[in-house]
Design an enzyme around this catalytic site. Structure first.
Site, mmCIF file in Angstrom:
data_model
loop_
_atom_site.group_PDB
_atom_site.id
_atom_site.type_symbol
_atom_site.label_atom_id
_atom_site.label_comp_id
_atom_site.label_asym_id
_atom_site.label_seq_id
_atom_site.Cartn_x
_atom_site.Cartn_y
_atom_site.Cartn_z
ATOM 1 N N VAL A 77 0.865 -1.177 0.000
ATOM 2 C CA VAL A 77 0.000 0.000 0.000
ATOM 3 C C VAL A 77 0.900 1.224 0.000
ATOM 4 O O VAL A 77 1.476 1.580 1.026
ATOM 5 C CB VAL A 77 -0.928 0.019 1.236
ATOM 6 C CG1 VAL A 77 -1.861 1.218 1.180
ATOM 7 C CG2 VAL A 77 -1.731 -1.270 1.305
ATOM 8 N N SER A 78 1.042 1.872 -1.178
ATOM 9 C CA SER A 78 1.997 2.977 -1.294
ATOM 10 C C SER A 78 1.338 4.334 -1.437
ATOM 11 O O SER A 78 2.008 5.355 -1.398
ATOM 12 C CB SER A 78 2.928 2.740 -2.492
ATOM 13 O OG SER A 78 2.186 2.573 -3.676
#
Length: 211
Positions: free
Chosen positions: A9-10
């Site tokens: 999850v960036s």
């Protein structure tokens, strides 16, 4: 035998809830969910990510590793292919949410192994190429946005998030049909067509609205 979901999850749009929902809709259930947050796709090798290291430590022969797509398992072509082959050597089964693909070490036939490894290489190369293209589109969108004054007309607010745009471009690059892309991304066909036909404009719209 345990089943793991590994998610990276960036950005604010790439939520674990969204990725879990996609996986569950594809029929997966999990014993463990491991999430790497705030990690850029091309900046940190898989083994050096905080939860990536944990995953390497936890996986055992016979375990199933579920990922959205192969690009979750590395920062670039070499990282992805090295990671997948290491897991296969350990006896781990890798399954993707997109297109429901499976990679494992069940075959000992050299021709089948060659085909499997070639497919892994092709998918890893495609993932890196798509990421690089997306970053170039982002740069173009940012550059164009900077040319506008602060009070410039931004146009209609995009009806899609950056995560949805990435999903559309990923699936389009793999030859997935528009109807299937729209269903997976949760968008209308018209929106899918607009993103696919002009990804630079789609990225520019997100940038203008700071999405």
């Amino acid at each position: 035998m345990a089943t793991f979901l590994y998610a990276r999850v960036s950005t604010s749009e790439q939520t674990i809830a969204h990725q879990k929902t996609q996986a569950e809709q594809a029929g997966f259930t999990f014993d463990h969910v491991i999430v790497d947050e705030g990690v850029s796709g091309m900046s940190v090798p898989m083994r050096e990510r905080p939860q990536g290291r944990r995953l390497f430590d936890m996986l055992r022969s016979g375990d199933i590793l579920v990922v959205r797509w192969v690009d979750r398992l590395g920062r670039n072509y070499l990282d992805v292919t090295d990671t997948i082959r290491e897991f296969i050597r350990r006896g781990v089964v890798i399954r993707t949410i997109i297109n429901n693909m499976t990679f494992d070490g069940s075959t000992r036939d050299p021709m089948q192994m060659a085909v499997r490894d070639a497919l892994i290489s092709f998918m890893a190369a495609s993932a890196q190429a798509q990421l690089e293209a997306t970053k170039e589109a982002q740069k173009a969108g940012i550059a164009n946005a900077k040319e506008k004054s602060a009070d410039a007309y931004k146009g209609r607010k995009p009806s899609y998030s950056r995560e949805q745009m990435k999903t559309v471009l990923d699936l389009s690059a793999k030859g997935t049909g528009v109807a299937e892309i729209a269903r997976t991304a949760g968008l209308s066909r018209q929106t899918v067509y607009r993103i696919v036909e002009d990804p630079t404009a789609a990225e520019k719209a997100l940038t203008m609205w700071r999405l």
